[in-house]
Design a protein around this motif. Sequence first.
Motif, PDB file in Angstrom:
ATOM      1  N   VAL A   1       0.853  -1.196   0.000  1.00 14.17           N
ATOM      2  CA  VAL A   1       0.000   0.000   0.000  1.00 14.17           C
ATOM      3  C   VAL A   1       0.889   1.246   0.000  1.00 14.17           C
ATOM      4  O   VAL A   1       1.802   1.366   0.813  1.00 14.17           O
ATOM      5  N   ASP A   2       0.633   2.155  -0.932  1.00 15.15           N
ATOM      6  CA  ASP A   2       1.368   3.425  -0.966  1.00 15.15           C
ATOM      7  C   ASP A   2       0.832   4.353   0.118  1.00 15.15           C
ATOM      8  O   ASP A   2      -0.385   4.473   0.288  1.00 15.15           O
ATOM      9  N   ILE A   3       1.755   5.013   0.831  1.00 13.80           N
ATOM     10  CA  ILE A   3       1.373   5.888   1.943  1.00 13.80           C
ATOM     11  C   ILE A   3       1.688   7.330   1.581  1.00 13.80           C
ATOM     12  O   ILE A   3       2.822   7.653   1.199  1.00 13.80           O
ATOM     13  N   VAL A   4       0.687   8.189   1.710  1.00  9.78           N
ATOM     14  CA  VAL A   4       0.857   9.626   1.487  1.00  9.78           C
ATOM     15  C   VAL A   4       0.858  10.297   2.863  1.00  9.78           C
ATOM     16  O   VAL A   4      -0.151  10.262   3.568  1.00  9.78           O
ATOM     17  N   PRO A   5       1.988  10.896   3.299  1.00  3.53           N
ATOM     18  CA  PRO A   5       2.099  11.398   4.668  1.00  3.53           C
ATOM     19  C   PRO A   5       1.634  12.848   4.834  1.00  3.53           C
ATOM     20  O   PRO A   5       1.935  13.709   4.008  1.00  3.53           O
ATOM     21  N   THR A   6       0.921  13.087   5.924  1.00  6.07           N
ATOM     22  CA  THR A   6       0.418  14.419   6.277  1.00  6.07           C
ATOM     23  C   THR A   6       0.901  14.789   7.680  1.00  6.07           C
ATOM     24  O   THR A   6       0.781  13.988   8.607  1.00  6.07           O
ATOM     25  N   PHE A   7       1.409  16.014   7.818  1.00  7.38           N
ATOM     26  CA  PHE A   7       1.827  16.532   9.118  1.00  7.38           C
ATOM     27  C   PHE A   7       0.642  17.234   9.783  1.00  7.38           C
ATOM     28  O   PHE A   7       0.145  18.237   9.297  1.00  7.38           O
ATOM     29  N   LEU A   8       0.168  16.648  10.880  1.00  2.00           N
ATOM     30  CA  LEU A   8      -0.966  17.196  11.627  1.00  2.00           C
ATOM     31  C   LEU A   8      -0.500  17.597  13.038  1.00  2.00           C
ATOM     32  O   LEU A   8      -1.079  17.210  14.040  1.00  2.00           O
ATOM     33  N   GLY A   9       0.587  18.354  13.094  1.00  7.24           N
ATOM     34  CA  GLY A   9       1.095  18.800  14.395  1.00  7.24           C
ATOM     35  C   GLY A   9       0.045  19.563  15.195  1.00  7.24           C
ATOM     36  O   GLY A   9       0.010  19.498  16.423  1.00  7.24           O
ATOM     37  N   ALA A  10      -0.835  20.272  14.471  1.00  4.59           N
ATOM     38  CA  ALA A  10      -1.898  21.052  15.117  1.00  4.59           C
ATOM     39  C   ALA A  10      -3.193  20.237  15.186  1.00  4.59           C
ATOM     40  O   ALA A  10      -4.222  20.605  14.618  1.00  4.59           O
ATOM     41  N   HIS A  11      -3.117  19.107  15.899  1.00  6.31           N
ATOM     42  CA  HIS A  11      -4.273  18.206  16.031  1.00  6.31           C
ATOM     43  C   HIS A  11      -5.072  18.543  17.291  1.00  6.31           C
ATOM     44  O   HIS A  11      -6.272  18.278  17.378  1.00  6.31           O
ATOM     45  N   ALA A  12      -4.382  19.082  18.290  1.00  6.71           N
ATOM     46  CA  ALA A  12      -5.004  19.467  19.560  1.00  6.71           C
ATOM     47  C   ALA A  12      -3.994  20.339  20.287  1.00  6.71           C
ATOM     48  O   ALA A  12      -2.811  20.341  19.943  1.00  6.71           O
ATOM     49  N   VAL A  13      -4.458  21.068  21.302  1.00 11.05           N
ATOM     50  CA  VAL A  13      -3.539  21.825  22.160  1.00 11.05           C
ATOM     51  C   VAL A  13      -3.097  20.875  23.275  1.00 11.05           C
ATOM     52  O   VAL A  13      -3.937  20.394  24.037  1.00 11.05           O
TER      53      VAL A  13
ATOM     54  N   LYS B   1      -2.827  28.350  25.739  1.00 11.10           N
ATOM     55  CA  LYS B   1      -1.794  29.064  24.968  1.00 11.10           C
ATOM     56  C   LYS B   1      -1.704  28.488  23.551  1.00 11.10           C
ATOM     57  O   LYS B   1      -0.627  28.087  23.089  1.00 11.10           O
ATOM     58  N   ALA B   2      -2.853  28.441  22.883  1.00 11.69           N
ATOM     59  CA  ALA B   2      -2.907  27.838  21.544  1.00 11.69           C
ATOM     60  C   ALA B   2      -2.019  28.594  20.552  1.00 11.69           C
ATOM     61  O   ALA B   2      -1.394  27.980  19.676  1.00 11.69           O
ATOM     62  N   ASP B   3      -1.945  29.925  20.685  1.00 11.31           N
ATOM     63  CA  ASP B   3      -1.094  30.707  19.767  1.00 11.31           C
ATOM     64  C   ASP B   3       0.374  30.306  19.892  1.00 11.31           C
ATOM     65  O   ASP B   3       1.080  30.162  18.890  1.00 11.31           O
ATOM     66  N   ASP B   4       0.815  30.109  21.144  1.00 16.84           N
ATOM     67  CA  ASP B   4       2.199  29.694  21.371  1.00 16.84           C
ATOM     68  C   ASP B   4       2.445  28.307  20.773  1.00 16.84           C
ATOM     69  O   ASP B   4       3.523  28.027  20.233  1.00 16.84           O
ATOM     70  N   PHE B   5       1.427  27.446  20.890  1.00 22.60           N
ATOM     71  CA  PHE B   5       1.592  26.100  20.337  1.00 22.60           C
ATOM     72  C   PHE B   5       1.674  26.149  18.809  1.00 22.60           C
ATOM     73  O   PHE B   5       2.494  25.440  18.204  1.00 22.60           O
ATOM     74  N   ILE B   6       0.853  26.995  18.163  1.00 28.12           N
ATOM     75  CA  ILE B   6       0.938  27.154  16.706  1.00 28.12           C
ATOM     76  C   ILE B   6       2.345  27.626  16.309  1.00 28.12           C
ATOM     77  O   ILE B   6       2.911  27.155  15.315  1.00 28.12           O
ATOM     78  N   ASP B   7       2.930  28.515  17.125  1.00 27.33           N
ATOM     79  CA  ASP B   7       4.323  28.949  16.863  1.00 27.33           C
ATOM     80  C   ASP B   7       5.268  27.747  16.859  1.00 27.33           C
ATOM     81  O   ASP B   7       6.145  27.638  15.998  1.00 27.33           O
ATOM     82  N   LEU B   8       5.080  26.858  17.829  1.00 29.43           N
ATOM     83  CA  LEU B   8       5.925  25.660  17.926  1.00 29.43           C
ATOM     84  C   LEU B   8       5.743  24.778  16.680  1.00 29.43           C
ATOM     85  O   LEU B   8       6.728  24.285  16.105  1.00 29.43           O
ATOM     86  N   VAL B   9       4.490  24.577  16.274  1.00 29.63           N
ATOM     87  CA  VAL B   9       4.203  23.748  15.089  1.00 29.63           C
ATOM     88  C   VAL B   9       4.857  24.371  13.849  1.00 29.63           C
ATOM     89  O   VAL B   9       5.449  23.665  13.016  1.00 29.63           O
ATOM     90  N   ILE B  10       4.783  25.701  13.740  1.00 28.13           N
ATOM     91  CA  ILE B  10       5.399  26.397  12.602  1.00 28.13           C
ATOM     92  C   ILE B  10       6.917  26.173  12.604  1.00 28.13           C
ATOM     93  O   ILE B  10       7.518  25.976  11.540  1.00 28.13           O
ATOM     94  N   ARG B  11       7.510  26.140  13.787  1.00 31.80           N
ATOM     95  CA  ARG B  11       8.966  25.916  13.869  1.00 31.80           C
ATOM     96  C   ARG B  11       9.359  24.494  13.445  1.00 31.80           C
ATOM     97  O   ARG B  11      10.503  24.242  13.094  1.00 31.80           O
ATOM     98  N   MET B  12       8.394  23.566  13.503  1.00 32.01           N
ATOM     99  CA  MET B  12       8.687  22.184  13.065  1.00 32.01           C
ATOM    100  C   MET B  12       8.704  22.054  11.538  1.00 32.01           C
ATOM    101  O   MET B  12       9.274  21.101  11.000  1.00 32.01           O
ATOM    102  N   LEU B  13       8.051  22.987  10.848  1.00 27.17           N
ATOM    103  CA  LEU B  13       7.822  22.823   9.401  1.00 27.17           C
ATOM    104  C   LEU B  13       9.105  22.678   8.573  1.00 27.17           C
ATOM    105  O   LEU B  13       9.191  21.758   7.749  1.00 27.17           O
TER     106      LEU B  13
END
Length: 425
Positions: A176-188, A195-207
């Motif tokens: 089976v071919d796997i297409v990967p998706t980054f869902l770092g922002a799945h929950a706080v 501090k959801a804004d701070d967490f979004i900053d962290l997710v952005i730094r992972m990109l």
Amino acid sequence: MSGNIIVKNAAQVVTCSGFKAKQGKEMSDLGVIENGAVIIEDGIIKAVGPSHDVLAHFDTNGFTVVDAANKAVLPGFVDSHTHFVFGGYRADEFSWRLGGESYMDIMNRGGGIANTVRATRKTSKDELARLGLKRLDSMLSFGVTTVEGKSGYGLDHDTEIKQLEVMKRLDGVHPVDIVPTFLGAHAVPPEFRGKADDFIDLVIRMLPGIVEGQLAEFCDVFCEKNVFSVAQSRRLFLKAKALGLKLKIHADEMVQLGGSELAAEVGAVSADHLLQASDQGIKDMAGTGVVATLLPVTAFSLKEDYARARYMIDQGCAVALATDLNPGSCFSESIPLVFALACLYMNLTPEEALTALTINGAAALDRAQTLGSIDKGKLGDLVILEFPSYRFIPYHVGVNTVETVVKKGEIVFTKNGSKARSQHH
């Protein structure tokens, strides 16, 4: 892995022909060929048409020949929304829901996504791979030849990367071919509560690291009340898009928040769930070609109302169907159940449901050019049913009708566990 195979004398070859998402009325057009044949060479579809025409001038030397008399042949199914790499299970939460607790109640008592995050953080890469392999085997048995897999059970740098690396490893060893998706922002995560804004900053730094490591093709976000706002989702998306990631969104599942409008605005490939999508959001998605990916088994498991599939198709949307396999809201990889619910409770015709699980599922992964239909030049991914028509899928309610699965021209699954029925020449 790629092979040479001829499938001939099929009662139906259901081509689902097309190279882009089918919108609205186009979803009913399946391109059925009676007494059909498909020739796959070096893993790629070489010819498709009536058996007599296709085989008349063809040397079958070096090909595996499969006689599909009284059977329907379809494109391999594309499951375009899953969370199949995770640690731990949540059977107790299912019981709590049956006792009347809501998804949000369970989240508030430390259950839900946070529960799986704790388990996944603790689970080794090898163990995640072992579990993932088992789930992929099951999906394959249901005729799935391409699957999307999301991270999102780490909510920290190391575990998100671990999930994506496991998917990359599995993609190298499983048919089976796997297409990967980054869902770092799945929950706080608990450590960022309030501090959801701070967490979004962290997710952005992972990109940047994810892009450099080629660990994901898509960036996704759970845009929902008490999770991530439209503004927070937009901020993440603009950064992800600038780095070359394609976009998907969990939108308008619990409340009408405007996630479907955002999907159209930022040019997302798909918007998923959509139980509460507004008329305007549906119109915007139809107008911009965002694929509306609907997940009926999740609504069924949560005892929610279903997404307005009939209305979406009538408004000209391209609708895809997917399982949403995950340990919480939908522990099921059952394609027959998806199909039955879509037809019985969402008012899709069998034709529309099949389009939604093939060419439109491929389009939801930006793969409609190369898979999702039986067209010359595409990957040789086929499903052979035990029955003479695709209409048996919803009719044989909730039961697997898949007899054989072909991936890139190789037989990779047979219901009886052997390849005895194919003749080697």
